[in-house]
Design a protein around this motif. Sequence first.
Motif, PDB file in Angstrom:
ATOM      1  N   GLN A  32      36.374 -67.106   6.496  1.00  7.56           N
ATOM      2  CA  GLN A  32      35.407 -67.375   7.557  1.00  7.56           C
ATOM      3  C   GLN A  32      35.778 -68.646   8.318  1.00  7.56           C
ATOM      4  OE1 GLN A  32      33.157 -65.572   8.805  1.00  7.56           O
ATOM      5  NE2 GLN A  32      31.879 -66.959  10.005  1.00  7.56           N
ATOM      6  N   LYS A  35      38.375 -67.889  10.869  1.00 10.92           N
ATOM      7  CA  LYS A  35      37.830 -67.218  12.047  1.00 10.92           C
ATOM      8  C   LYS A  35      37.298 -68.221  13.064  1.00 10.92           C
ATOM      9  CE  LYS A  35      34.871 -63.944  11.509  1.00 10.92           C
ATOM     10  NZ  LYS A  35      33.761 -63.120  10.977  1.00 10.92           N
ATOM     11  N   ASP A 130      27.206 -70.617   9.493  1.00 13.70           N
ATOM     12  CA  ASP A 130      28.340 -69.707   9.644  1.00 13.70           C
ATOM     13  C   ASP A 130      28.654 -68.974   8.346  1.00 13.70           C
ATOM     14  OD1 ASP A 130      29.216 -70.509  12.413  1.00 13.70           O
ATOM     15  OD2 ASP A 130      29.388 -72.448  11.405  1.00 13.70           O
ATOM     16  N   GLN A 159      25.095 -64.545  13.310  1.00 17.47           N
ATOM     17  CA  GLN A 159      25.834 -63.328  13.607  1.00 17.47           C
ATOM     18  C   GLN A 159      27.338 -63.610  13.503  1.00 17.47           C
ATOM     19  OE1 GLN A 159      24.581 -61.229  17.167  1.00 17.47           O
ATOM     20  NE2 GLN A 159      22.523 -62.090  16.992  1.00 17.47           N
ATOM     21  N   ASP A 160      28.067 -62.648  12.994  1.00 16.02           N
ATOM     22  CA  ASP A 160      29.499 -62.752  12.721  1.00 16.02           C
ATOM     23  C   ASP A 160      29.772 -63.725  11.575  1.00 16.02           C
ATOM     24  OD1 ASP A 160      32.067 -61.773  13.182  1.00 16.02           O
ATOM     25  OD2 ASP A 160      32.605 -63.473  14.449  1.00 16.02           O
ATOM     26  N   THR A 162      29.532 -64.887   7.366  1.00 13.42           N
ATOM     27  CA  THR A 162      29.860 -64.290   6.069  1.00 13.42           C
ATOM     28  C   THR A 162      28.907 -64.803   4.996  1.00 13.42           C
ATOM     29  OG1 THR A 162      32.208 -64.089   6.623  1.00 13.42           O
ATOM     30  CG2 THR A 162      31.643 -64.059   4.291  1.00 13.42           C
ATOM     31  N   TRP A 226      29.133 -59.201   5.802  1.00  9.38           N
ATOM     32  CA  TRP A 226      29.256 -59.644   7.197  1.00  9.38           C
ATOM     33  C   TRP A 226      27.964 -59.353   7.932  1.00  9.38           C
ATOM     34  CZ3 TRP A 226      30.094 -56.191  11.647  1.00  9.38           C
ATOM     35  CH2 TRP A 226      30.393 -56.875  12.832  1.00  9.38           C
ATOM     36  N   PRO A 228      26.537 -58.409  11.393  1.00  9.18           N
ATOM     37  CA  PRO A 228      27.054 -57.872  12.649  1.00  9.18           C
ATOM     38  C   PRO A 228      26.579 -58.663  13.865  1.00  9.18           C
ATOM     39  CG  PRO A 228      26.173 -56.120  11.262  1.00  9.18           C
ATOM     40  CD  PRO A 228      25.755 -57.421  10.640  1.00  9.18           C
ATOM     41  N   VAL A 229      27.394 -58.593  14.904  1.00 10.95           N
ATOM     42  CA  VAL A 229      27.047 -59.185  16.191  1.00 10.95           C
ATOM     43  C   VAL A 229      26.303 -58.133  17.004  1.00 10.95           C
ATOM     44  CG1 VAL A 229      27.946 -60.189  18.319  1.00 10.95           C
ATOM     45  CG2 VAL A 229      29.083 -60.643  16.131  1.00 10.95           C
TER      46      VAL A 229
END
Length: 237
Positions: A32, A35, A130, A159-160, A162, A226, A228-229
């Motif tokens: 994460q 990312k 995050d 969102q997005d 972990t 995860w 989702p966005v």
Amino acid sequence: KSADVYEASTETLFLGRQDSMQRTSLPALVAQSKKLAGDERPMKVLEVAAGTGRFMTFARDNLPLDTEYTAVDLSPYYLDAARENDKYWRKTRREEENRNGGNMGRDDIKPARLIQAQAEDLPFEDESFDAVVCVYLYHELPRDVRAKVSAEMARVLKQDGTLVFTDSIQLGDRPALDEGLVRFEGMNEPYYMDYCADDLTAHFEKVGLEPLTKTVRSTTKMLSFWKPVCDVGDCEV
């Protein structure tokens, strides 16, 4: 105080494997952080039921040094131990960085933010972090509270983001060990066998998370999820 003997007692119980098993949480957290590597803001991490903060030091050692790390626990005594562990980690990490050519001052690594709170009632705004990580809590909770904690962790996860869940293996994860899991319930763990039969993935899927990875190491397993966005108004939980 149990906080004073927790690490020694659990390392003894698990024959020195405790640290290794907890570290199964790290790859998903590091993934994460990668990312987010292009972002100009620090990564924000929440650890739920942080205990003495030992895993917190493992996580901070593997994440960018500007990561904003928040940890909650119900016990003020465990939070005191976590505060001391964080202080020691920051000191030794600064020394290591400076031995390797760095020029870090005392305040260059921020202390973790440590907060006394219930896992099922987290004092944070929606989508604040995050990554959210929880290690060795669920086997100590009744099933309805597990569901509430799952919902709270999903709520505060961006969102997005972990979510990393690490706890005991369950029945069927390693069939050869199933008989031993049954015996573990007698060690002052009244919810353990219900935990072993619970559908953990379902708790997180019900609150909108999607499964990512699973790792089993010795008597511990890690599940990552995860968030989702979605467009405003289109997210359904």
